[in-house]
Design a protein around this motif. Structure first.
Motif, PDB file in Angstrom:
ATOM      1  N   PHE A  26      48.015  66.896  -4.156  1.00 37.49           N
ATOM      2  CA  PHE A  26      49.372  66.413  -3.571  1.00 37.49           C
ATOM      3  C   PHE A  26      49.617  65.195  -3.461  1.00 37.49           C
ATOM      4  O   PHE A  26      50.829  64.686  -3.920  1.00 37.49           O
ATOM      5  N   THR A  30      53.241  62.973  -6.278  1.00 30.63           N
ATOM      6  CA  THR A  30      54.321  62.223  -6.173  1.00 30.63           C
ATOM      7  C   THR A  30      54.335  61.052  -7.079  1.00 30.63           C
ATOM      8  O   THR A  30      55.607  60.554  -7.026  1.00 30.63           O
ATOM      9  N   THR A  45      55.612  73.241  -7.467  1.00 28.57           N
ATOM     10  CA  THR A  45      55.961  74.452  -6.411  1.00 28.57           C
ATOM     11  C   THR A  45      56.769  73.612  -5.446  1.00 28.57           C
ATOM     12  O   THR A  45      56.443  72.289  -4.974  1.00 28.57           O
ATOM     13  N   THR A  47      56.498  73.916  -2.308  1.00 31.80           N
ATOM     14  CA  THR A  47      55.899  73.979  -0.997  1.00 31.80           C
ATOM     15  C   THR A  47      55.107  72.670  -1.225  1.00 31.80           C
ATOM     16  O   THR A  47      55.006  71.631  -0.287  1.00 31.80           O
ATOM     17  N   ARG A  48      54.606  72.084  -2.503  1.00 34.23           N
ATOM     18  CA  ARG A  48      54.056  70.765  -2.526  1.00 34.23           C
ATOM     19  C   ARG A  48      55.008  69.607  -2.460  1.00 34.23           C
ATOM     20  O   ARG A  48      54.731  68.755  -1.672  1.00 34.23           O
ATOM     21  N   ILE A  50      57.970  69.820  -1.051  1.00 34.32           N
ATOM     22  CA  ILE A  50      58.731  69.454   0.133  1.00 34.32           C
ATOM     23  C   ILE A  50      57.730  69.183   1.296  1.00 34.32           C
ATOM     24  O   ILE A  50      58.045  68.064   2.098  1.00 34.32           O
ATOM     25  N   SER A  51      56.237  69.419   1.260  1.00 38.02           N
ATOM     26  CA  SER A  51      55.455  69.000   2.237  1.00 38.02           C
ATOM     27  C   SER A  51      54.836  67.591   2.125  1.00 38.02           C
ATOM     28  O   SER A  51      54.869  66.849   3.077  1.00 38.02           O
ATOM     29  N   MET A  52      54.818  67.249   0.839  1.00 33.46           N
ATOM     30  CA  MET A  52      54.748  65.700   0.598  1.00 33.46           C
ATOM     31  C   MET A  52      55.859  64.588   1.049  1.00 33.46           C
ATOM     32  O   MET A  52      55.569  63.623   1.325  1.00 33.46           O
ATOM     33  N   PHE A  54      58.002  65.483   3.367  1.00 31.00           N
ATOM     34  CA  PHE A  54      57.805  65.409   5.047  1.00 31.00           C
ATOM     35  C   PHE A  54      56.829  64.559   5.443  1.00 31.00           C
ATOM     36  O   PHE A  54      56.795  63.773   6.525  1.00 31.00           O
ATOM     37  N   PHE A  55      55.705  64.820   4.667  1.00 27.41           N
ATOM     38  CA  PHE A  55      54.469  63.902   5.041  1.00 27.41           C
ATOM     39  C   PHE A  55      54.757  62.243   5.010  1.00 27.41           C
ATOM     40  O   PHE A  55      54.346  61.641   5.884  1.00 27.41           O
ATOM     41  N   TRP A  57      57.610  60.935   5.184  1.00 26.51           N
ATOM     42  CA  TRP A  57      58.744  60.557   6.236  1.00 26.51           C
ATOM     43  C   TRP A  57      57.758  60.441   7.640  1.00 26.51           C
ATOM     44  O   TRP A  57      58.417  59.367   8.411  1.00 26.51           O
TER      45      TRP A  57
END
Length: 284
Positions: A26, A30, A45, A47-48, A50-52, A54-55, A57
């Motif tokens: 993850f 980036t 993907t 999920t990876r 968007i989750s990174m 938001f993490f 932020w």
């Protein structure tokens, strides 16, 4: 009793290492979208990505809330958005290539831009560019980036470079284990072949069992019939001349067990032999 149950539920060291190796992808992702081209479709993907984003932020907001710390800055706040844009753009490109029939591994970690540099063959072998040079280049870049731009983002780049090293080393070890498993299979197959050849053939003291010994169940061909078939094959091979030249192909040999010889000569060949070898020499 509760302490024993808790010990049974604890993870082993290998299981913890597998979790760390899985989570390392993850943060590494980036920086992979910026350092490499043609990253696989299933690597990028939503999920990876968007989750990174938001993490990052959330981490930026937490840093701004801490006392005696400065806000991360404009560059840090815009980096998650840039990650999403570049990541989805690369994912769209891979999708178009797959739809056009281009073969490319969907879990590929991509091609490093350092590959285009005139590096010695020693660095290009065994994925040393991806395992060592890519993480090292990202770490050096983070040091200069922190001096001139954003220190929080530079620290994230340094952490991501370490995660990239873990991910690439894990990937290399998996590929190496796969190749070594294939090698071990070849060696085991050679040993098994030698074992089969050693025990193949008739066993010492083996004899032809009679029908009484097999309780009336026939097994194979009887000895006398087998001997007659072999004698007939030998007579036909001796009587039929075979011209093994490039112009004339070799004749096919046929065995006709229930053939009664005509008086005064050999039996006429079957019809299928005449059709298969029209240019064969006539029998005397």
């Amino acid at each position: 009793m509760p302490s024993q149950t808790q010990q049974n539920q604890d993870l082993t060291l290998s299981e913890k290492m597998k979790i760390v190796q899985y989570l390392a992808i993850f943060p590494a992702l980036t920086i992979m979208v910026f350092m490499r081209r043609k990253v696989g479709f299933r690597m990028l993907t939503p999920t990876r990505l968007i989750s990174m984003a938001f993490f990052l932020w959330i981490i930026g907001d937490l840093i701004g809330m801490l006392p005696f710390t400065q806000p991360p800055g404009f560059i840090y706040d815009r980096f998650p958005l840039l990650l999403i844009v570049v990541g989805f753009l690369e994912r769209y490109r891979r999708w178009k290539e797959l739809c056009n029939g281009e073969r490319w591994h969907t879990l590929s970690p991509g091609i490093s831009y350092i590959e285009f540099l005139p590096l010695p063959p020693m660095l290009r072998a065994h994925r040393r560019i991806y395992r060592f040079l890519d993480p090292l280049a990202c770490f050096v870049f983070s040091m200069f980036f922190g001096v001139f731009f954003s220190q929080p983002l530079a620290r994230w780049f340094a952490f991501s470079s370490f995660c990239l090293f873990i991910f690439e080393q894990t990937l290399f070890e998996k590929q190496l284990d796969r190749d070594l498993d294939i090698l071990d299979g070849l060696v085991a197959a050679e040993v098994q072949t030698e074992t089969v050849e050693h025990f193949a053939g008739p066993q010492p003291g083996e004899k032809q069992r009679s029908i009484e010994e097999t309780a009336g169940i026939p097994i194979g061909v009887a000895f006398d019939i087998h001997r007659q078939i072999e004698l007939r094959r030998a007579r036909e091979r001796a009587a039929a001349p075979v011209n093994l030249t490039k112009e004339t192909p070799p004749l096919r040999q046929y065995v006709q067990v229930n053939v009664v010889a005509a008086p005064g000569g050999l039996a006429s060949p079957p019809d299928n032999m005449v059709k298969d070898a029209p240019d064969s020499p006539a029998q005397p």
